[in-house]
Scaffold this motif. Structure first.
Motif, PDB file in Angstrom:
ATOM      1  N   MET A   1      28.939  13.385 -14.026  1.00  0.00           N
ATOM      2  CA  MET A   1      28.838  14.834 -14.072  1.00  0.00           C
ATOM      3  C   MET A   1      29.940  15.480 -13.236  1.00  0.00           C
ATOM      4  SD  MET A   1      27.258  17.277 -15.367  1.00  0.00           S
ATOM      5  CE  MET A   1      26.171  18.627 -15.279  1.00  0.00           C
ATOM      6  N   PHE A   2      30.174  14.952 -12.043  1.00  0.00           N
ATOM      7  CA  PHE A   2      31.195  15.511 -11.170  1.00  0.00           C
ATOM      8  C   PHE A   2      32.561  15.456 -11.848  1.00  0.00           C
ATOM      9  CE2 PHE A   2      34.438  14.936  -7.857  1.00  0.00           C
ATOM     10  CZ  PHE A   2      34.289  16.144  -7.208  1.00  0.00           C
ATOM     11  N   SER A   3      32.891  14.331 -12.452  1.00  0.00           N
ATOM     12  CA  SER A   3      34.188  14.161 -13.097  1.00  0.00           C
ATOM     13  C   SER A   3      34.355  15.109 -14.285  1.00  0.00           C
ATOM     14  CB  SER A   3      34.352  12.713 -13.559  1.00  0.00           C
ATOM     15  OG  SER A   3      35.571  12.566 -14.245  1.00  0.00           O
ATOM     16  N   VAL A   4      33.292  15.291 -15.058  1.00  0.00           N
ATOM     17  CA  VAL A   4      33.350  16.166 -16.230  1.00  0.00           C
ATOM     18  C   VAL A   4      33.626  17.607 -15.801  1.00  0.00           C
ATOM     19  CG1 VAL A   4      31.983  17.145 -18.108  1.00  0.00           C
ATOM     20  CG2 VAL A   4      31.887  14.692 -17.643  1.00  0.00           C
ATOM     21  N   LYS A   5      32.938  18.086 -14.780  1.00  0.00           N
ATOM     22  CA  LYS A   5      33.123  19.467 -14.324  1.00  0.00           C
ATOM     23  C   LYS A   5      34.466  19.630 -13.615  1.00  0.00           C
ATOM     24  CE  LYS A   5      29.354  21.083 -15.976  1.00  0.00           C
ATOM     25  NZ  LYS A   5      29.232  22.232 -16.843  1.00  0.00           N
ATOM     26  N   LEU A   6      34.972  18.567 -12.999  1.00  0.00           N
ATOM     27  CA  LEU A   6      36.291  18.620 -12.375  1.00  0.00           C
ATOM     28  C   LEU A   6      37.379  18.664 -13.453  1.00  0.00           C
ATOM     29  CD1 LEU A   6      37.778  18.701  -9.729  1.00  0.00           C
ATOM     30  CD2 LEU A   6      37.795  16.204  -9.713  1.00  0.00           C
ATOM     31  N   ASP A   7      37.175  17.945 -14.534  1.00  0.00           N
ATOM     32  CA  ASP A   7      38.126  17.974 -15.649  1.00  0.00           C
ATOM     33  C   ASP A   7      38.212  19.373 -16.251  1.00  0.00           C
ATOM     34  OD1 ASP A   7      38.621  15.295 -15.302  1.00  0.00           O
ATOM     35  OD2 ASP A   7      37.423  14.636 -17.017  1.00  0.00           O
ATOM     36  N   VAL A   8      37.074  20.029 -16.422  1.00  0.00           N
ATOM     37  CA  VAL A   8      37.054  21.381 -16.982  1.00  0.00           C
ATOM     38  C   VAL A   8      37.749  22.345 -16.025  1.00  0.00           C
ATOM     39  CG1 VAL A   8      35.213  23.126 -16.746  1.00  0.00           C
ATOM     40  CG2 VAL A   8      35.362  21.835 -18.774  1.00  0.00           C
ATOM     41  N   PHE A   9      37.530  22.176 -14.720  1.00  0.00           N
ATOM     42  CA  PHE A   9      38.200  23.010 -13.726  1.00  0.00           C
ATOM     43  C   PHE A   9      39.713  22.827 -13.827  1.00  0.00           C
ATOM     44  CE2 PHE A   9      40.115  24.000  -9.694  1.00  0.00           C
ATOM     45  CZ  PHE A   9      39.454  25.151  -9.284  1.00  0.00           C
ATOM     46  N   SER A  10      40.164  21.589 -13.901  1.00  0.00           N
ATOM     47  CA  SER A  10      41.596  21.308 -14.005  1.00  0.00           C
ATOM     48  C   SER A  10      42.195  21.919 -15.265  1.00  0.00           C
ATOM     49  CB  SER A  10      41.843  19.794 -13.995  1.00  0.00           C
ATOM     50  OG  SER A  10      41.403  19.239 -12.791  1.00  0.00           O
ATOM     51  N   PHE A  11      41.471  21.826 -16.366  1.00  0.00           N
ATOM     52  CA  PHE A  11      41.931  22.424 -17.612  1.00  0.00           C
ATOM     53  C   PHE A  11      42.081  23.935 -17.454  1.00  0.00           C
ATOM     54  CE2 PHE A  11      41.022  24.640 -21.579  1.00  0.00           C
ATOM     55  CZ  PHE A  11      42.023  24.145 -22.383  1.00  0.00           C
ATOM     56  N   GLY A  12      41.057  24.575 -16.881  1.00  0.00           N
ATOM     57  CA  GLY A  12      41.099  26.024 -16.688  1.00  0.00           C
ATOM     58  C   GLY A  12      42.251  26.446 -15.792  1.00  0.00           C
ATOM     59  N   ALA A  13      42.471  25.697 -14.705  1.00  0.00           N
ATOM     60  CA  ALA A  13      43.584  26.007 -13.801  1.00  0.00           C
ATOM     61  C   ALA A  13      44.915  25.871 -14.533  1.00  0.00           C
ATOM     62  CB  ALA A  13      43.539  25.092 -12.582  1.00  0.00           C
ATOM     63  N   LEU A  14      45.050  24.851 -15.353  1.00  0.00           N
ATOM     64  CA  LEU A  14      46.284  24.648 -16.115  1.00  0.00           C
ATOM     65  C   LEU A  14      46.514  25.780 -17.118  1.00  0.00           C
ATOM     66  CD1 LEU A  14      48.696  22.819 -16.703  1.00  0.00           C
ATOM     67  CD2 LEU A  14      47.265  21.608 -18.346  1.00  0.00           C
ATOM     68  N   VAL A  15      45.466  26.211 -17.805  1.00  0.00           N
ATOM     69  CA  VAL A  15      45.578  27.332 -18.744  1.00  0.00           C
ATOM     70  C   VAL A  15      46.079  28.579 -18.012  1.00  0.00           C
ATOM     71  CG1 VAL A  15      44.237  28.975 -20.145  1.00  0.00           C
ATOM     72  CG2 VAL A  15      43.912  26.516 -20.438  1.00  0.00           C
ATOM     73  N   LEU A  16      45.494  28.857 -16.850  1.00  0.00           N
ATOM     74  CA  LEU A  16      45.887  30.047 -16.084  1.00  0.00           C
ATOM     75  C   LEU A  16      47.320  29.930 -15.559  1.00  0.00           C
ATOM     76  CD1 LEU A  16      42.508  30.676 -14.267  1.00  0.00           C
ATOM     77  CD2 LEU A  16      43.470  31.975 -16.185  1.00  0.00           C
TER      78      LEU A  16
ATOM     79  N   CYS B   1      30.969  27.396  -8.773  1.00  0.00           N
ATOM     80  CA  CYS B   1      29.818  26.509  -8.925  1.00  0.00           C
ATOM     81  C   CYS B   1      30.010  25.630 -10.172  1.00  0.00           C
ATOM     82  CB  CYS B   1      28.535  27.330  -9.055  1.00  0.00           C
ATOM     83  SG  CYS B   1      27.067  26.310  -9.248  1.00  0.00           S
ATOM     84  N   PRO B   2      30.102  24.314  -9.999  1.00  0.00           N
ATOM     85  CA  PRO B   2      30.319  23.436 -11.156  1.00  0.00           C
ATOM     86  C   PRO B   2      29.284  23.601 -12.261  1.00  0.00           C
ATOM     87  CG  PRO B   2      30.650  22.216  -9.125  1.00  0.00           C
ATOM     88  CD  PRO B   2      30.092  23.569  -8.738  1.00  0.00           C
ATOM     89  N   ASP B   3      28.042  23.924 -11.900  1.00  0.00           N
ATOM     90  CA  ASP B   3      26.999  24.094 -12.918  1.00  0.00           C
ATOM     91  C   ASP B   3      27.255  25.303 -13.817  1.00  0.00           C
ATOM     92  OD1 ASP B   3      25.636  21.855 -12.040  1.00  0.00           O
ATOM     93  OD2 ASP B   3      24.329  23.010 -10.699  1.00  0.00           O
ATOM     94  N   ASP B   4      28.051  26.257 -13.338  1.00  0.00           N
ATOM     95  CA  ASP B   4      28.362  27.452 -14.123  1.00  0.00           C
ATOM     96  C   ASP B   4      29.517  27.225 -15.099  1.00  0.00           C
ATOM     97  OD1 ASP B   4      26.382  28.822 -12.781  1.00  0.00           O
ATOM     98  OD2 ASP B   4      27.768  29.761 -11.362  1.00  0.00           O
ATOM     99  N   ARG B   5      30.265  26.162 -14.906  1.00  0.00           N
ATOM    100  CA  ARG B   5      31.418  25.886 -15.774  1.00  0.00           C
ATOM    101  C   ARG B   5      30.950  25.355 -17.125  1.00  0.00           C
ATOM    102  NH1 ARG B   5      34.272  22.387 -11.084  1.00  0.00           N
ATOM    103  NH2 ARG B   5      34.323  24.076  -9.548  1.00  0.00           N
ATOM    104  N   PRO B   6      31.637  25.736 -18.186  1.00  0.00           N
ATOM    105  CA  PRO B   6      31.271  25.208 -19.514  1.00  0.00           C
ATOM    106  C   PRO B   6      31.705  23.752 -19.656  1.00  0.00           C
ATOM    107  CG  PRO B   6      33.243  26.533 -19.682  1.00  0.00           C
ATOM    108  CD  PRO B   6      32.772  26.655 -18.258  1.00  0.00           C
ATOM    109  N   SER B   7      31.158  23.078 -20.635  1.00  0.00           N
ATOM    110  CA  SER B   7      31.620  21.727 -20.970  1.00  0.00           C
ATOM    111  C   SER B   7      32.929  21.859 -21.752  1.00  0.00           C
ATOM    112  CB  SER B   7      30.574  21.012 -21.825  1.00  0.00           C
ATOM    113  OG  SER B   7      30.447  21.678 -23.076  1.00  0.00           O
ATOM    114  N   MET B   8      33.665  20.780 -21.857  1.00  0.00           N
ATOM    115  CA  MET B   8      34.916  20.838 -22.629  1.00  0.00           C
ATOM    116  C   MET B   8      34.643  21.126 -24.098  1.00  0.00           C
ATOM    117  SD  MET B   8      37.644  20.860 -20.906  1.00  0.00           S
ATOM    118  CE  MET B   8      38.785  20.752 -22.258  1.00  0.00           C
ATOM    119  N   SER B   9      33.542  20.629 -24.641  1.00  0.00           N
ATOM    120  CA  SER B   9      33.239  20.939 -26.040  1.00  0.00           C
ATOM    121  C   SER B   9      32.963  22.437 -26.200  1.00  0.00           C
ATOM    122  CB  SER B   9      32.069  20.105 -26.561  1.00  0.00           C
ATOM    123  OG  SER B   9      30.907  20.335 -25.803  1.00  0.00           O
TER     124      SER B   9
END
Length: 105
Positions: free
Chosen positions: A1-16, A80-88
């Motif tokens: 779970m931690f890795s999945v939410k960290l991946d989404v965070f990294s993706f969002g940061a890259l988009v921005l 909050c990682p729980d507030d982040r969407p999944s990659m799908s």
């Protein structure tokens, strides 16, 4: 779970970073003490997201897509990682004209 939410965070940061033409690391603004992500949230909350976009992009034809990308990027970097969407969910939001949640910084 931690890795999945960290991946989404990294993706969002890259988009921005791509949309702004600026790296998060080392970002500074003469009037604010935010990092790039905090600056993007501030502009978004004030309804000024387009001020975040790099002039080089020439966004006039793709205005709604750029705004949607910023919004989805911000949803992906919520504190909050729980507030982040999944990659799908991110893929779905980027590919469809669905209403996006507001999110929090």
């Amino acid at each position: 779970m931690f890795s999945v939410k960290l991946d989404v965070f990294s993706f969002g940061a890259l988009v921005l970073e791509i949309v702004s033409g600026t790296r998060n690391r080392g970002f500074s603004h003469r009037d604010y003490h935010h990092n790039l992500l905090g600056h993007a949230w501030m502009l978004h909350k004030e309804g000024r997201s387009l001020e975040f976009v790099d002039d080089y992009l020439g966004i006039s034809r793709y205005l709604s897509e750029v705004q949607r990308s910023i919004h989805v990027g911000l949803l992906s970097v919520q504190q909050c990682p729980d507030d982040r969407p999944s990659m799908s969910s991110v893929v779905f939001m980027l590919g469809n004209e669905v209403e996006l949640p507001q999110g929090s910084s």
